[in-house]
Design a protein around this motif. Structure first.
Motif, PDB file in Angstrom:
ATOM      1  N   TYR A  20       0.730  -1.293   0.095  1.00  0.00           N
ATOM      2  CA  TYR A  20       0.094  -0.078  -0.015  1.00  0.00           C
ATOM      3  C   TYR A  20       0.973   1.427   0.249  1.00  0.00           C
ATOM      4  CZ  TYR A  20      -4.141  -2.769   0.424  1.00  0.00           C
ATOM      5  OH  TYR A  20      -5.088  -3.794  -0.024  1.00  0.00           O
ATOM      6  N   ALA A  21       2.169   1.126   0.652  1.00  0.00           N
ATOM      7  CA  ALA A  21       2.975   2.271   0.540  1.00  0.00           C
ATOM      8  C   ALA A  21       3.399   2.592  -0.754  1.00  0.00           C
ATOM      9  CB  ALA A  21       4.253   2.081   1.591  1.00  0.00           C
ATOM     10  N   SER A  22       3.823   1.649  -1.363  1.00  0.00           N
ATOM     11  CA  SER A  22       4.165   1.641  -3.053  1.00  0.00           C
ATOM     12  C   SER A  22       3.199   2.270  -3.635  1.00  0.00           C
ATOM     13  CB  SER A  22       4.807   0.339  -3.597  1.00  0.00           C
ATOM     14  OG  SER A  22       5.641  -0.170  -2.715  1.00  0.00           O
ATOM     15  N   HIS A  73      -1.055  17.984  -5.710  1.00  0.00           N
ATOM     16  CA  HIS A  73       0.490  17.247  -5.513  1.00  0.00           C
ATOM     17  C   HIS A  73       0.926  17.909  -3.952  1.00  0.00           C
ATOM     18  CE1 HIS A  73       4.814  16.670  -6.778  1.00  0.00           C
ATOM     19  NE2 HIS A  73       4.488  15.336  -6.128  1.00  0.00           N
ATOM     20  N   ARG A  74       0.754  18.984  -3.779  1.00  0.00           N
ATOM     21  CA  ARG A  74       1.080  19.577  -2.463  1.00  0.00           C
ATOM     22  C   ARG A  74       0.415  18.809  -1.137  1.00  0.00           C
ATOM     23  NH1 ARG A  74       0.738  25.451  -1.652  1.00  0.00           N
ATOM     24  NH2 ARG A  74      -1.306  25.061  -0.969  1.00  0.00           N
ATOM     25  N   ASN A  75      -0.900  18.431  -1.417  1.00  0.00           N
ATOM     26  CA  ASN A  75      -1.460  17.921  -0.326  1.00  0.00           C
ATOM     27  C   ASN A  75      -1.107  16.446  -0.412  1.00  0.00           C
ATOM     28  OD1 ASN A  75      -4.002  16.320   0.613  1.00  0.00           O
ATOM     29  ND2 ASN A  75      -4.655  18.286   1.023  1.00  0.00           N
ATOM     30  N   ASP A  76      -0.608  15.953  -1.522  1.00  0.00           N
ATOM     31  CA  ASP A  76       0.111  14.339  -1.311  1.00  0.00           C
ATOM     32  C   ASP A  76       1.066  14.427  -0.438  1.00  0.00           C
ATOM     33  OD1 ASP A  76      -1.898  13.091  -2.782  1.00  0.00           O
ATOM     34  OD2 ASP A  76      -0.786  12.982  -4.452  1.00  0.00           O
ATOM     35  N   LEU A  77       2.113  15.721  -0.850  1.00  0.00           N
ATOM     36  CA  LEU A  77       3.363  15.619  -0.029  1.00  0.00           C
ATOM     37  C   LEU A  77       3.246  15.941   1.268  1.00  0.00           C
ATOM     38  CD1 LEU A  77       5.257  17.915  -2.647  1.00  0.00           C
ATOM     39  CD2 LEU A  77       5.718  15.222  -2.311  1.00  0.00           C
ATOM     40  N   GLU A  78       2.197  16.516   1.750  1.00  0.00           N
ATOM     41  CA  GLU A  78       1.630  16.881   3.065  1.00  0.00           C
ATOM     42  C   GLU A  78       1.259  15.559   3.960  1.00  0.00           C
ATOM     43  OE1 GLU A  78      -0.789  20.070   2.837  1.00  0.00           O
ATOM     44  OE2 GLU A  78       0.629  21.558   2.533  1.00  0.00           O
ATOM     45  N   ASN A  79       0.652  14.779   3.304  1.00  0.00           N
ATOM     46  CA  ASN A  79       0.050  13.553   3.788  1.00  0.00           C
ATOM     47  C   ASN A  79       0.706  11.992   3.500  1.00  0.00           C
ATOM     48  OD1 ASN A  79      -2.912  14.653   4.956  1.00  0.00           O
ATOM     49  ND2 ASN A  79      -2.371  15.648   3.288  1.00  0.00           N
ATOM     50  N   ILE A  80       1.065  11.845   2.289  1.00  0.00           N
ATOM     51  CA  ILE A  80       1.593  10.523   2.272  1.00  0.00           C
ATOM     52  C   ILE A  80       3.187  10.315   2.945  1.00  0.00           C
ATOM     53  CG2 ILE A  80       2.707   9.010   0.416  1.00  0.00           C
ATOM     54  CD1 ILE A  80       0.472  10.322  -1.498  1.00  0.00           C
ATOM     55  N   PRO A  81       4.130  11.256   2.862  1.00  0.00           N
ATOM     56  CA  PRO A  81       5.215  11.054   3.794  1.00  0.00           C
ATOM     57  C   PRO A  81       5.043  10.701   5.317  1.00  0.00           C
ATOM     58  CG  PRO A  81       5.522  12.642   2.219  1.00  0.00           C
ATOM     59  CD  PRO A  81       4.298  12.319   2.287  1.00  0.00           C
ATOM     60  N   ALA A  82       3.704  11.370   5.949  1.00  0.00           N
ATOM     61  CA  ALA A  82       3.495  10.993   7.326  1.00  0.00           C
ATOM     62  C   ALA A  82       2.894   9.675   7.461  1.00  0.00           C
ATOM     63  CB  ALA A  82       2.432  12.003   7.595  1.00  0.00           C
ATOM     64  N   PHE A  83       2.222   9.224   6.410  1.00  0.00           N
ATOM     65  CA  PHE A  83       1.703   7.797   6.409  1.00  0.00           C
ATOM     66  C   PHE A  83       2.823   6.831   6.397  1.00  0.00           C
ATOM     67  CE2 PHE A  83       0.798   4.161   3.638  1.00  0.00           C
ATOM     68  CZ  PHE A  83       0.062   3.434   4.493  1.00  0.00           C
ATOM     69  N   LEU A  84       3.721   7.132   5.429  1.00  0.00           N
ATOM     70  CA  LEU A  84       4.801   6.406   5.307  1.00  0.00           C
ATOM     71  C   LEU A  84       5.782   6.076   6.523  1.00  0.00           C
ATOM     72  CD1 LEU A  84       6.318   7.390   1.856  1.00  0.00           C
ATOM     73  CD2 LEU A  84       5.085   5.558   2.245  1.00  0.00           C
ATOM     74  N   VAL A 106      -7.797   1.554   3.662  1.00  0.00           N
ATOM     75  CA  VAL A 106      -8.349   2.975   3.854  1.00  0.00           C
ATOM     76  C   VAL A 106      -7.582   4.035   3.525  1.00  0.00           C
ATOM     77  CG1 VAL A 106      -9.753   4.576   5.559  1.00  0.00           C
ATOM     78  CG2 VAL A 106     -10.119   2.158   5.568  1.00  0.00           C
ATOM     79  N   PHE A 107      -6.260   4.195   3.999  1.00  0.00           N
ATOM     80  CA  PHE A 107      -5.602   5.324   3.702  1.00  0.00           C
ATOM     81  C   PHE A 107      -5.479   5.128   2.154  1.00  0.00           C
ATOM     82  CE2 PHE A 107      -1.562   7.619   2.587  1.00  0.00           C
ATOM     83  CZ  PHE A 107      -1.971   8.688   3.152  1.00  0.00           C
ATOM     84  N   ALA A 108      -4.991   4.201   1.354  1.00  0.00           N
ATOM     85  CA  ALA A 108      -4.612   4.209   0.013  1.00  0.00           C
ATOM     86  C   ALA A 108      -6.031   4.645  -0.828  1.00  0.00           C
ATOM     87  CB  ALA A 108      -4.068   2.807  -0.314  1.00  0.00           C
ATOM     88  N   ALA A 109      -7.049   4.091  -0.474  1.00  0.00           N
ATOM     89  CA  ALA A 109      -8.189   4.162  -1.208  1.00  0.00           C
ATOM     90  C   ALA A 109      -8.586   5.713  -0.841  1.00  0.00           C
ATOM     91  CB  ALA A 109      -9.208   3.479  -0.542  1.00  0.00           C
ATOM     92  N   SER A 131     -10.187  13.428   4.956  1.00  0.00           N
ATOM     93  CA  SER A 131     -10.465  13.188   6.538  1.00  0.00           C
ATOM     94  C   SER A 131     -10.359  11.829   6.640  1.00  0.00           C
ATOM     95  CB  SER A 131     -11.829  13.815   6.934  1.00  0.00           C
ATOM     96  OG  SER A 131     -11.967  15.125   6.940  1.00  0.00           O
ATOM     97  N   ALA A 132     -10.720  10.798   6.015  1.00  0.00           N
ATOM     98  CA  ALA A 132     -10.771   9.393   6.077  1.00  0.00           C
ATOM     99  C   ALA A 132      -8.913   9.108   6.173  1.00  0.00           C
ATOM    100  CB  ALA A 132     -11.289   8.684   4.991  1.00  0.00           C
ATOM    101  N   GLY A 133      -8.242   9.604   5.338  1.00  0.00           N
ATOM    102  CA  GLY A 133      -6.710   9.363   5.406  1.00  0.00           C
ATOM    103  C   GLY A 133      -5.934   9.895   6.422  1.00  0.00           C
TER     104      GLY A 133
END
Length: 150
Positions: A20-22, A73-84, A106-109, A131-133
């Motif tokens: 899911y991280a990938s 893209h900035r939103n991804d950069l703010e949320n995906i690294p935290a998830f990782l 749930v995070f990936a979806a 919000s779900a993520g």
């Protein structure tokens, strides 16, 4: 420590996390490529040197199409690294495989649906997906804190 615990693909929680991280990292790269595609489509670039060789292109920072994709893209950069980071720490706590896999799913979806909602300008879908993520990552972080402070 059992062979299936920790950072090994024998550990089903780590294997799920890695998958899911990938997926979300690839999704984030897709958005970066889509930003480039959008810049070429509308002929608007951020830097004057990028305009060279692109007839009719201009260097501007205010195109609404480009800016929408950049904000995504900035939103991804703010949320995906935290998830990782939090997800990897969560794996190390030895969570229930079923619960862990649902956190990752749930995070990936939510991030994939957030992307679709953002690009389609759909509210309240976008904020619900965001919000779900966010809540999923917070849930894992709370679990890490609880295990880490015992």
């Amino acid at each position: 420590m059992m062979a299936s615990s920790g950072l090994s693909f024998e550990n089903p929680v780590f294997a799920a996390y890695a998958s899911y991280a990938s997926l979300v990292v690839l999704k984030m790269f897709f958005v970066a490529l889509y930003t480039t595609h959008t810049r070429f489509r509308v002929g608007v670039f951020a830097n004057s040197e990028d305009v060279k060789g692109n007839k009719g292109a201009v260097a501007r920072l205010d195109n609404p199409d480009v800016e929408r994709v950049r904000r995504l893209h900035r939103n991804d950069l703010e949320n995906i690294p935290a998830f990782l980071v939090v997800g990897l720490l969560y794996v190390l706590t030895g969570p229930s495989p079923g619960v862990a896999v649902w956190h990752f799913r749930v995070f990936a979806a939510s991030r994939c649906l957030h992307t679709v909602s953002y690009l389609a300008s759909r509210q309240p879908h976008r904020v619900l997906c965001f919000s779900a993520g966010l809540l999923t990552t917070i849930s894992m972080a709370v679990h890490v804190l609880m295990v880490g402070t015992l």
